[in-house]
Design a protein around this motif. Structure first.
Motif, mmCIF file in Angstrom:
data_model
loop_
_atom_site.group_PDB
_atom_site.id
_atom_site.type_symbol
_atom_site.label_atom_id
_atom_site.label_comp_id
_atom_site.label_asym_id
_atom_site.label_seq_id
_atom_site.Cartn_x
_atom_site.Cartn_y
_atom_site.Cartn_z
ATOM 1 N N VAL A 131 0.865 -1.177 0.000
ATOM 2 C CA VAL A 131 0.000 0.000 0.000
ATOM 3 C C VAL A 131 0.905 1.231 0.000
ATOM 4 N N LEU A 132 0.727 2.087 -1.003
ATOM 5 C CA LEU A 132 1.516 3.305 -1.131
ATOM 6 C C LEU A 132 0.589 4.494 -0.917
ATOM 7 N N VAL A 133 0.954 5.376 -0.012
ATOM 8 C CA VAL A 133 0.102 6.502 0.375
ATOM 9 C C VAL A 133 0.796 7.812 0.028
ATOM 10 N N ALA A 134 0.042 8.744 -0.531
ATOM 11 C CA ALA A 134 0.559 10.085 -0.842
ATOM 12 C C ALA A 134 0.025 11.075 0.186
ATOM 13 N N THR A 135 0.918 11.968 0.622
ATOM 14 C CA THR A 135 0.513 13.027 1.541
ATOM 15 C C THR A 135 1.046 14.365 1.030
ATOM 16 N N VAL A 136 0.371 15.417 1.410
ATOM 17 C CA VAL A 136 0.826 16.783 1.142
ATOM 18 C C VAL A 136 0.781 17.516 2.476
ATOM 19 N N ASP A 137 1.918 18.022 2.897
ATOM 20 C CA ASP A 137 2.024 18.707 4.190
ATOM 21 C C ASP A 137 1.464 17.849 5.328
ATOM 22 N N GLY A 138 1.734 16.558 5.255
ATOM 23 C CA GLY A 138 1.310 15.634 6.303
ATOM 24 C C GLY A 138 -0.128 15.165 6.206
ATOM 25 N N ALA A 139 -0.892 15.677 5.245
ATOM 26 C CA ALA A 139 -2.300 15.288 5.093
ATOM 27 C C ALA A 139 -2.437 14.257 3.975
ATOM 28 N N TYR A 140 -3.269 13.250 4.216
ATOM 29 C CA TYR A 140 -3.547 12.213 3.230
ATOM 30 C C TYR A 140 -4.188 12.824 1.977
ATOM 31 N N VAL A 141 -3.695 12.441 0.784
ATOM 32 C CA VAL A 141 -4.302 12.922 -0.465
ATOM 33 C C VAL A 141 -4.568 11.810 -1.477
ATOM 34 N N GLY A 142 -4.039 10.599 -1.248
ATOM 35 C CA GLY A 142 -4.302 9.515 -2.181
ATOM 36 C C GLY A 142 -3.514 8.270 -1.842
ATOM 37 N N TYR A 143 -3.832 7.192 -2.561
ATOM 38 C CA TYR A 143 -3.123 5.936 -2.355
ATOM 39 C C TYR A 143 -3.300 5.043 -3.579
ATOM 40 N N VAL A 144 -2.461 4.023 -3.639
ATOM 41 C CA VAL A 144 -2.564 2.978 -4.643
ATOM 42 C C VAL A 144 -2.021 1.707 -4.008
ATOM 43 N N THR A 145 -2.463 0.555 -4.480
ATOM 44 C CA THR A 145 -1.933 -0.697 -3.955
ATOM 45 C C THR A 145 -1.358 -1.538 -5.086
ATOM 46 N N VAL A 146 -0.421 -2.390 -4.729
ATOM 47 C CA VAL A 146 0.144 -3.376 -5.660
ATOM 48 C C VAL A 146 -0.127 -4.748 -5.064
ATOM 49 N N CYS A 147 -0.925 -5.552 -5.771
ATOM 50 C CA CYS A 147 -1.216 -6.928 -5.348
ATOM 51 C C CYS A 147 -0.203 -7.848 -6.016
ATOM 52 N N TRP A 148 0.454 -8.662 -5.212
ATOM 53 C CA TRP A 148 1.524 -9.494 -5.756
ATOM 54 C C TRP A 148 1.012 -10.732 -6.465
ATOM 55 N N THR A 149 -0.174 -11.184 -6.130
ATOM 56 C CA THR A 149 -0.828 -12.266 -6.862
ATOM 57 C C THR A 149 -2.216 -11.772 -7.209
ATOM 58 N N SER A 150 -2.516 -11.747 -8.487
ATOM 59 C CA SER A 150 -3.779 -11.183 -8.959
ATOM 60 C C SER A 150 -4.763 -12.288 -9.321
ATOM 61 N N PRO A 151 -6.017 -12.162 -8.886
ATOM 62 C CA PRO A 151 -7.017 -13.150 -9.316
ATOM 63 C C PRO A 151 -7.182 -13.155 -10.838
ATOM 64 N N TYR A 152 -6.920 -12.036 -11.473
ATOM 65 C CA TYR A 152 -7.078 -11.939 -12.928
ATOM 66 C C TYR A 152 -5.785 -12.269 -13.657
ATOM 67 N N PHE A 153 -4.670 -11.662 -13.267
ATOM 68 C CA PHE A 153 -3.408 -11.800 -13.988
ATOM 69 C C PHE A 153 -2.543 -12.958 -13.497
ATOM 70 N N GLY A 154 -2.902 -13.585 -12.395
ATOM 71 C CA GLY A 154 -2.076 -14.662 -11.854
ATOM 72 C C GLY A 154 -0.827 -14.106 -11.189
ATOM 73 N N THR A 155 0.346 -14.520 -11.682
ATOM 74 C CA THR A 155 1.601 -14.115 -11.042
ATOM 75 C C THR A 155 2.078 -12.730 -11.461
ATOM 76 N N ILE A 156 1.411 -12.094 -12.405
ATOM 77 C CA ILE A 156 1.752 -10.715 -12.772
ATOM 78 C C ILE A 156 1.160 -9.800 -11.703
ATOM 79 N N PRO A 157 1.983 -8.948 -11.080
ATOM 80 C CA PRO A 157 1.424 -8.040 -10.073
ATOM 81 C C PRO A 157 0.394 -7.092 -10.693
ATOM 82 N N GLU A 158 -0.590 -6.742 -9.897
ATOM 83 C CA GLU A 158 -1.655 -5.861 -10.379
ATOM 84 C C GLU A 158 -1.732 -4.598 -9.531
#
Length: 145
Positions: free
Chosen positions: A27-54
């Protein structure tokens, strides 16, 4: 998130933290001046892609968009995925709310995986009617190295 009308229960984030502790998601989180502004996640095993991270659940608060925060999150997610895989996958919704993301992914070099329309993780056969909601998407991949 709730104030924006985004239906993201607290249990989802608790699951993300547990998966991160287990090593199955970053889980990668973005902050601006200490305040939360966004995030993204990387799944290492994908139900759709299999072993390709999603890369999944990519969000930037609307008032912080068009400031490079989404690009920085994607840069970080791609760099994280590249540590383990030469390819990364991502899905994108089909209705107008996803328009900026659709354009961003193409500009970043993502290409449709060629399987067509996906609904709730499964390929939609020709002539089948589906609902155009968050479960309807196209899946893309990008060569990282």
């Amino acid at each position: 998130m709730a104030a924006l009308g985004w239906d993201k229960p607290e249990s989802q984030y608790q699951r993300y933290l547990a998966e991160q502790a287990a090593g199955t998601r970053d889980v990668l989180v973005a902050t601006v001046d200490g305040a939360y502004v966004g995030y993204v996640t990387v799944c290492w095993t994908s139900p759709y892609f299999g072993t390709i991270p999603e890369i999944s659940d990519f969000n930037v608060l609307p008032s912080y968009r068009r400031r490079g925060i989404g690009s920085a999150l994607m840069d970080a997610a791609e760099a994280t995925a590249a540590e383990r895989s030469p390819v990364v996958g991502i899905g994108v919704g089909l209705y107008p709310d996803y328009g900026q993301a659709q354009r961003m992914y193409v500009r970043r070099g993502y290409l449709p995986d060629g399987r067509g329309l996906i609904y709730d993780g499964r390929q939609v056969p020709p002539m089948e009617t589906i609902r155009n909601d968050d479960s309807a998407c196209l899946m893309f991949t990008k060569q990282l190295r």
